[in-house]
Design an enzyme around this catalytic site. Structure first.
Site, PDB file in Angstrom:
ATOM      1  N   GLU A 215      -0.695 -31.626  -4.720  1.00 39.27           N
ATOM      2  CA  GLU A 215       0.769 -31.553  -4.803  1.00 39.27           C
ATOM      3  C   GLU A 215       1.422 -32.685  -4.000  1.00 39.27           C
ATOM      4  O   GLU A 215       0.795 -33.299  -3.132  1.00 39.27           O
ATOM      5  CB  GLU A 215       1.279 -30.210  -4.307  1.00 39.27           C
ATOM      6  CG  GLU A 215       1.037 -29.947  -2.838  1.00 39.27           C
ATOM      7  CD  GLU A 215       2.081 -29.019  -2.241  1.00 39.27           C
ATOM      8  OE1 GLU A 215       3.261 -29.388  -2.299  1.00 39.27           O
ATOM      9  OE2 GLU A 215       1.704 -27.959  -1.711  1.00 39.27           O
TER      10      GLU A 215
ATOM     11  N   LYS B  40      12.940 -31.493  -4.155  1.00 38.41           N
ATOM     12  CA  LYS B  40      11.810 -30.565  -4.118  1.00 38.41           C
ATOM     13  C   LYS B  40      11.832 -29.765  -5.405  1.00 38.41           C
ATOM     14  O   LYS B  40      12.778 -29.022  -5.668  1.00 38.41           O
ATOM     15  CB  LYS B  40      11.929 -29.644  -2.901  1.00 38.41           C
ATOM     16  CG  LYS B  40      10.772 -28.676  -2.711  1.00 38.41           C
ATOM     17  CD  LYS B  40      10.992 -27.847  -1.449  1.00 38.41           C
ATOM     18  CE  LYS B  40       9.895 -26.819  -1.257  1.00 38.41           C
ATOM     19  NZ  LYS B  40      10.131 -25.985  -0.063  1.00 38.41           N
TER      20      LYS B  40
ATOM     21  N   VAL C 117       3.711 -26.049  -5.016  1.00 39.27           N
ATOM     22  CA  VAL C 117       2.518 -25.386  -5.530  1.00 39.27           C
ATOM     23  C   VAL C 117       2.764 -24.866  -6.948  1.00 39.27           C
ATOM     24  O   VAL C 117       1.927 -25.047  -7.849  1.00 39.27           O
ATOM     25  CB  VAL C 117       2.094 -24.235  -4.599  1.00 39.27           C
ATOM     26  CG1 VAL C 117       1.054 -23.336  -5.272  1.00 39.27           C
ATOM     27  CG2 VAL C 117       1.540 -24.777  -3.290  1.00 39.27           C
TER      28      VAL C 117
ATOM     29  N   ASP D 246      13.730 -13.543  -0.286  1.00 47.32           N
ATOM     30  CA  ASP D 246      13.207 -14.896  -0.455  1.00 47.32           C
ATOM     31  C   ASP D 246      11.702 -14.827  -0.673  1.00 47.32           C
ATOM     32  O   ASP D 246      10.920 -14.708   0.276  1.00 47.32           O
ATOM     33  CB  ASP D 246      13.543 -15.736   0.787  1.00 47.32           C
ATOM     34  CG  ASP D 246      13.244 -17.219   0.589  1.00 47.32           C
ATOM     35  OD1 ASP D 246      12.596 -17.559  -0.419  1.00 47.32           O
ATOM     36  OD2 ASP D 246      13.661 -18.023   1.444  1.00 47.32           O
TER      37      ASP D 246
ATOM     38  N   SER E 128       8.536 -16.806  -2.677  1.00 45.85           N
ATOM     39  CA  SER E 128       8.185 -18.064  -3.323  1.00 45.85           C
ATOM     40  C   SER E 128       7.771 -17.875  -4.778  1.00 45.85           C
ATOM     41  O   SER E 128       7.061 -16.924  -5.122  1.00 45.85           O
ATOM     42  CB  SER E 128       7.045 -18.738  -2.559  1.00 45.85           C
ATOM     43  OG  SER E 128       6.572 -19.872  -3.259  1.00 45.85           O
ATOM     44  N   ALA E 129       8.182 -18.824  -5.610  1.00 44.12           N
ATOM     45  CA  ALA E 129       7.759 -18.825  -7.016  1.00 44.12           C
ATOM     46  C   ALA E 129       6.260 -19.086  -7.153  1.00 44.12           C
ATOM     47  O   ALA E 129       5.678 -18.806  -8.211  1.00 44.12           O
ATOM     48  CB  ALA E 129       8.535 -19.892  -7.784  1.00 44.12           C
ATOM     49  N   ASP E 130       5.632 -19.591  -6.077  1.00 41.69           N
ATOM     50  CA  ASP E 130       4.189 -19.852  -6.132  1.00 41.69           C
ATOM     51  C   ASP E 130       3.410 -18.606  -6.538  1.00 41.69           C
ATOM     52  O   ASP E 130       2.425 -18.691  -7.282  1.00 41.69           O
ATOM     53  CB  ASP E 130       3.674 -20.307  -4.766  1.00 41.69           C
ATOM     54  CG  ASP E 130       4.283 -21.612  -4.276  1.00 41.69           C
ATOM     55  OD1 ASP E 130       5.008 -22.252  -5.056  1.00 41.69           O
ATOM     56  OD2 ASP E 130       4.020 -21.970  -3.117  1.00 41.69           O
TER      57      ASP E 130
ATOM     58  N   LYS F 295       1.651 -20.261   5.234  1.00 36.66           N
ATOM     59  CA  LYS F 295       2.129 -20.642   6.562  1.00 36.66           C
ATOM     60  C   LYS F 295       2.498 -19.391   7.359  1.00 36.66           C
ATOM     61  O   LYS F 295       3.045 -18.435   6.831  1.00 36.66           O
ATOM     62  CB  LYS F 295       3.313 -21.594   6.436  1.00 36.66           C
ATOM     63  CG  LYS F 295       2.938 -22.909   5.764  1.00 36.66           C
ATOM     64  CD  LYS F 295       4.133 -23.796   5.536  1.00 36.66           C
ATOM     65  CE  LYS F 295       3.695 -25.101   4.869  1.00 36.66           C
ATOM     66  NZ  LYS F 295       3.212 -24.918   3.503  1.00 36.66           N
TER      67      LYS F 295
END
Length: 297
Positions: free
Chosen positions: A19, A79, A99, A134, A136-138, A155
């Protein structure tokens, strides 16, 4: 695709997707280009072809030239998660892929292994708020994209237990590489177990092949940060508390949260977190290449 990546795929040679958000938004200028070059060299040394992914001038690129890699590391790029790919391509924009978007583009190109630093996840509620929306779309992309994602967990600024629950709900296998503990990016252990342990690249390849026979979801391979680069836990916990406090004002939201927190870690740790970040990314690139070699046999 670059000619090198296209030729490698046509000849069934191992390829590893990489990435670009970690370069454009996760590492400081000047340092990022050196790391980008080291990542690609690490993949080559382990027997695979690197395919760094980005969007430049409205074109999705899988495999970058030296000039394109320099642009990723020096220009002010947006981003791009998966939701942003369509607008960026249609409006001839430029951006670094997360990602989620990297996984989709890698899969579209026929690349089954993807190495990075950490995967996105469920964010902690900000101080004074009871819950966070919130996410992540990952995670959703991994649920429906058949790639092996090699990372050092998510993380530690994220809610790791909640993130693992989401992955479980989406039937994404989580493997620990030579560890029984799920890593937390800067830390080798989050205190949570991994569902399955693997100790050799060949074992990983067998799991990926077996899972792919009956599921279209991805597989997450968690590889702990090298022990000598692990962040001191007391320092880590203090930086995390400080970072969350800095976000409490609400000026930083959405996709800007993780870069802001990483910047705080890099600055307040005196560079220790930056060294850990680089070490784990290189370790993941090497492991990803070794698994890709096994899958190509």
């Amino acid at each position: 695709m670059s000619a090198e990546v296209a030729d490698a795929l046509a000849d069934r040679h191992p390829v590893v997707a990489l990435e670009s958000t970690l370069l454009a938004h996760g590492l400081p200028p000047e340092h990022n280009l050196r790391v980008a070059t080291r990542i690609e060299s690490t993949v080559r040394a382990a027997g695979a072809v690197p395919a760094t992914v980005a969007v430049l001038d409205g074109q999705a690129l899988v495999g970058l030239s030296a000039t394109q890699l320099e642009r990723v590391c020096t220009e002010d790029l947006a981003k791009l998660s998966l939701r942003d790919l369509g607008p960026a391509l249609a409006l001839r924009g430029c951006g670094a892929t997360t990602v989620a978007s990297t996984a989709v583009l890698a899969d579209a190109a026929g690349i089954g292994v993807f190495a990075t630093g950490g995967v996105g996840g469920v964010h902690h509620p900000l101080p004074g708020t009871p819950v966070s929306w919130d996410v992540s779309a990952d995670l959703g992309v991994l649920a429906r994209t058949p790639v092996l994602l090699v990372c050092s967990g998510m993380k530690s600024i994220l809610d790791i237990p909640a993130t693992l629950e989401v992955l479980e709900s989406h039937s994404v296998p989580v493997l620990g590489y030579r560890t029984d503990d799920f890593p937390a990016f800067y830390l080798r252990s989050s205190g949570l177990p991994v569902p399955h342990r693997v100790d050799e690249p060949a074992q990983v390849a067998r799991v990926v092949a077996a899972h792919g026979r009956f599921s279209d979801s991805g597989v997450l391979l968690a590889n702990p940060v090298p022990a000598e680069f692990e962040l001191d836990r007391e320092l880590h916990d203090r930086l995390l508390t400080e970072g969350l406090r800095l976000l409490a004002g609400g000026e930083v939201r959405g996709g800007d949260v993780t870069p802001a927190m990483l910047e705080h870690f890099h600055t307040a740790s005196g560079g220790a977190s930056l060294a850990a970040n680089e070490a784990l990314v290189l370790a993941n690139a090497e492991l990803g290449a070794r698994v890709a070699v096994e899958l190509a046999r």
